[in-house]
Design an enzyme around this catalytic site. Sequence first.
Site, PDB file in Angstrom:
ATOM      1  N   HIS A  40      78.990  39.910 -17.636  1.00  0.00           N
ATOM      2  CA  HIS A  40      80.297  39.596 -18.194  1.00  0.00           C
ATOM      3  C   HIS A  40      80.472  38.091 -18.238  1.00  0.00           C
ATOM      4  O   HIS A  40      79.641  37.341 -17.706  1.00  0.00           O
ATOM      5  CB  HIS A  40      81.395  40.210 -17.324  1.00  0.00           C
ATOM      6  CG  HIS A  40      81.373  39.690 -15.923  1.00  0.00           C
ATOM      7  ND1 HIS A  40      80.605  40.262 -14.929  1.00  0.00           N
ATOM      8  CD2 HIS A  40      81.982  38.615 -15.350  1.00  0.00           C
ATOM      9  CE1 HIS A  40      80.752  39.566 -13.810  1.00  0.00           C
ATOM     10  NE2 HIS A  40      81.576  38.563 -14.043  1.00  0.00           N
ATOM     11  N   HIS A 129      79.532  31.384 -18.320  1.00  0.00           N
ATOM     12  CA  HIS A 129      78.130  31.798 -18.320  1.00  0.00           C
ATOM     13  C   HIS A 129      78.049  33.297 -18.063  1.00  0.00           C
ATOM     14  O   HIS A 129      79.031  33.930 -17.686  1.00  0.00           O
ATOM     15  CB  HIS A 129      77.350  31.044 -17.237  1.00  0.00           C
ATOM     16  CG  HIS A 129      77.835  31.316 -15.846  1.00  0.00           C
ATOM     17  ND1 HIS A 129      78.932  30.661 -15.307  1.00  0.00           N
ATOM     18  CD2 HIS A 129      77.417  32.193 -14.897  1.00  0.00           C
ATOM     19  CE1 HIS A 129      79.147  31.112 -14.087  1.00  0.00           C
ATOM     20  NE2 HIS A 129      78.250  32.053 -13.809  1.00  0.00           N
TER      21      HIS A 129
END
Length: 203
Positions: A40, A129
């Site tokens: 995610h 990220h």
Amino acid sequence: MRLFVALAPSEAALDDLEAACAPLRAGAAELRWTGRELRHITLAFLGEVGEDRLPALLPRLERAARRHPAFGLSIAGGGAFPSPARATVLWSGLAGDRKALGELAMSVGAGARRAGAAPPDEGRRYRPHVTLGRCRVPADLRQAVAELSGYAGPAWTATEIQLIRSTLGGQPRYQTIGAWPLKTGLFFRVSAPPGGGSGVPRG
């Protein structure tokens, strides 16, 4: 409850990322690779939040989401925290509308703060990220980072934010507490709070 707010990449983006990571596995034996279902983009890590904060938190997140239109992203490149030579986390970065991503993250963090669930790392530079794997002890991941440096995954459109409960110990487990669409306000869902109940009213 240990909570965070995140965006979920598309299935196509996850498929492509998995294919890109497959050749790296043999050369990075130190890594515990993150499961596909756990990948995610964190917007705000909230840490430990009492269940009594949910009635204030959920409406704030809904309001934050509907202020921002959907936007395009793609997973691209690679890096490691704290450094490729002595890494504990391998990650891939984000390309696309990073300005919109940063603005959404700011709104989510502000909403959480107003609800009494301020992110513990508030004030730090936002570094979006996707975590690919973790090492128990620092390892040299320079080769893996170099091989990911040219990676460019397919684009997808971020359309909703999710509030997720993270349970640690052994294999981490995620439970989506609520999800809210960006801008349109046409869709809203929330699961029953942990411990039962009928959910939280819209604010």
